[in-house]
Design a protein around this motif. Sequence first.
Motif, mmCIF file in Angstrom:
data_model
loop_
_atom_site.group_PDB
_atom_site.id
_atom_site.type_symbol
_atom_site.label_atom_id
_atom_site.label_comp_id
_atom_site.label_asym_id
_atom_site.label_seq_id
_atom_site.Cartn_x
_atom_site.Cartn_y
_atom_site.Cartn_z
ATOM 1 N N SER A 188 0.796 -1.232 0.000
ATOM 2 C CA SER A 188 0.000 0.000 0.000
ATOM 3 C C SER A 188 0.831 1.286 0.000
ATOM 4 O O SER A 188 0.291 2.357 -0.243
ATOM 5 C CB SER A 188 -0.904 0.002 1.234
ATOM 6 N N LEU A 189 2.128 1.177 0.294
ATOM 7 C CA LEU A 189 2.940 2.398 0.425
ATOM 8 C C LEU A 189 4.138 2.374 -0.501
ATOM 9 O O LEU A 189 4.664 1.313 -0.837
ATOM 10 C CB LEU A 189 3.455 2.545 1.872
ATOM 11 N N VAL A 190 4.567 3.565 -0.878
ATOM 12 C CA VAL A 190 5.809 3.721 -1.634
ATOM 13 C C VAL A 190 6.695 4.660 -0.828
ATOM 14 O O VAL A 190 6.223 5.706 -0.366
ATOM 15 C CB VAL A 190 5.543 4.350 -3.022
ATOM 16 N N PHE A 220 0.502 8.894 -10.423
ATOM 17 C CA PHE A 220 -0.948 8.963 -10.377
ATOM 18 C C PHE A 220 -1.474 8.284 -9.121
ATOM 19 O O PHE A 220 -1.978 7.199 -9.151
ATOM 20 C CB PHE A 220 -1.532 8.352 -11.647
ATOM 21 N N ILE A 221 -1.223 8.944 -8.019
ATOM 22 C CA ILE A 221 -1.635 8.359 -6.749
ATOM 23 C C ILE A 221 -2.267 9.421 -5.865
ATOM 24 O O ILE A 221 -1.972 10.598 -5.993
ATOM 25 C CB ILE A 221 -0.432 7.771 -5.970
ATOM 26 N N PHE A 222 -3.074 8.968 -4.992
ATOM 27 C CA PHE A 222 -3.522 9.817 -3.907
ATOM 28 C C PHE A 222 -2.599 9.495 -2.751
ATOM 29 O O PHE A 222 -2.360 8.332 -2.456
ATOM 30 C CB PHE A 222 -4.978 9.467 -3.558
ATOM 31 N N LYS A 238 -0.334 4.519 -1.885
ATOM 32 C CA LYS A 238 -0.822 4.167 -3.218
ATOM 33 C C LYS A 238 -2.338 4.348 -3.302
ATOM 34 O O LYS A 238 -3.036 4.118 -2.317
ATOM 35 C CB LYS A 238 -0.486 2.707 -3.529
ATOM 36 N N LYS A 239 -2.802 4.703 -4.474
ATOM 37 C CA LYS A 239 -4.242 4.848 -4.671
ATOM 38 C C LYS A 239 -4.898 3.467 -4.633
ATOM 39 O O LYS A 239 -5.954 3.292 -4.072
ATOM 40 C CB LYS A 239 -4.473 5.497 -6.035
ATOM 41 N N TRP A 261 4.089 -1.770 -8.111
ATOM 42 C CA TRP A 261 4.559 -0.828 -9.131
ATOM 43 C C TRP A 261 5.823 -1.371 -9.792
ATOM 44 O O TRP A 261 6.744 -1.808 -9.102
ATOM 45 C CB TRP A 261 4.879 0.522 -8.509
ATOM 46 N N LYS A 262 5.891 -1.241 -11.112
ATOM 47 C CA LYS A 262 7.105 -1.664 -11.828
ATOM 48 C C LYS A 262 8.119 -0.534 -11.860
ATOM 49 O O LYS A 262 9.318 -0.738 -11.937
ATOM 50 C CB LYS A 262 6.753 -2.070 -13.259
#
Length: 363
Positions: A23-25, A68-70, A88-89, A94-95
């Motif tokens: 859920s997180l980056v 493109f994330i909230f 992450k939205k 993610w690649k």
Amino acid sequence: QVTDTLAKEGPSSPSYDWFQTESLVTIVIYTKHKDINLDSVIIDHQDDSFRAETVIKDRSYLIHLGLFIFFSVQVVENVGKIEIVLKKKENTSWKCLGHPLVDHNSFIPKKDTGLYYRKCQLISKEDVTHNTKLFCLMLPPSTHLQVPIGQHIYLKLTITGTEIVKPYTPVSDSLLSEFQEPILCNNKCIYFLIKIYPAGLFTPELDHLQIGDCISVSNPEGNFKKSQLQEVEDLFLLAAGTGFTPMVKILNYALTHIPSLRKVKLMFFNKTEDDIIWRSQLEELAFKDNRFDVEFVLSEPISEWNGKRGYISPALLSEFLKRSSDKSKVLICICGPTPFTEQGIRLLHDLNFSKDEIHSFTA
Ligand code: FAD
Ligand code: NAD
């Protein structure tokens, strides 16, 4: 040869990396520089572009990505390492980390970066004197920005079709509230003391803003460094009119964070008593904290005024600038109308204060 030497002495280029959970980056910036704190990084997320600008000495390192994330953002201060956590939205793997936008991963002199603006909402506006008001602006939720002590930002408004930009110096919401560095209300509000000039170009428009209206606020600029206050024993503040604004945070910071400090003295020059910003707060602070003294000097006093009179002068300064001991470390800050500041600097040099002991605030 000179360029070679400068290149070797300049900070080495930062780099970044990223990792993810479901859920997180997290983006990690390795600044390769130790003197980094929460003031050093400015983060914005507008129109699907993510921007993190890190100021390292006189350079700016930019991460600029289409993401493109909230997200919600968090900055964790570490030794030269900045961690930005994005939400992450959708919980997918993610690649890659978005796509690079203009100047992504650049490390260029700050003076070449241009001003970046974000829209802030006017939250409140309070009368302080007959012509000066305390404005509170709120940053967007997706912005992280802390204006360093002694620095200013630019406010931008479009007036009759033309963009007008003027510098303003953030203050605390009051002199007496516990010092919280550098902005209050969950780091989202920035306060300004602004004098409205009825015949001015910008301030009457600013004064016409309604609560809830938006105004563009730039990244911070300025060359004052907190480190100038390190080990200072005697701090002298010479302020005229709204030249008081940079002194507010310096005063608060010095009284709360500089253990060596023995004395802070403010000499505050105004035309009349009615023009004195936060007079009662200054008097209350002087009463509560015996390290702090304030002296008011009026250039257009009524005849009953018992205090000091006139413009900045050798007589006023030589009496005021007494060191607590012969060798005490001194810093003198000066700010006000240009003729005031220029005259003040000349007089300080005449009184044998060195360049390092004087900081003047200008645009
Ligand atoms: P202006 O249009 O600039 O006019 C100001 C006054 O000068 C008016 O009275 C006007 O009638 C008069 N005037 C204009 N042109 C002339 C002329 N040709 N001849 C004679 N008189 C003229 N201000 C604050 O209030 N708070 C702050 O925190 C603050 N921080 C600052 C930080 C920095 C680094 C600097 C450089 C300035 C700061 N200022 C601050 C001042 C601020 O940037 C503006 O200059 C101020 O608000 C005046 O803007 P204005 O457009 O309304 O007035
Ligand atoms: P003002 O006109 O009310 O004057 C305040 C005092 O300044 C006067 O009482 C007088 O003692 C002194 N002064 C004025 N003209 C002088 C002169 N010619 N020579 C010597 N002393 C003089 O001031 P104001 O309208 O509040 O203006 C404040 C000024 O401070 C503005 O010019 C603003 O741009 C500047 N300012 C600069 C910064 C900064 O550079 N960081 C921050 C805030 C304000």
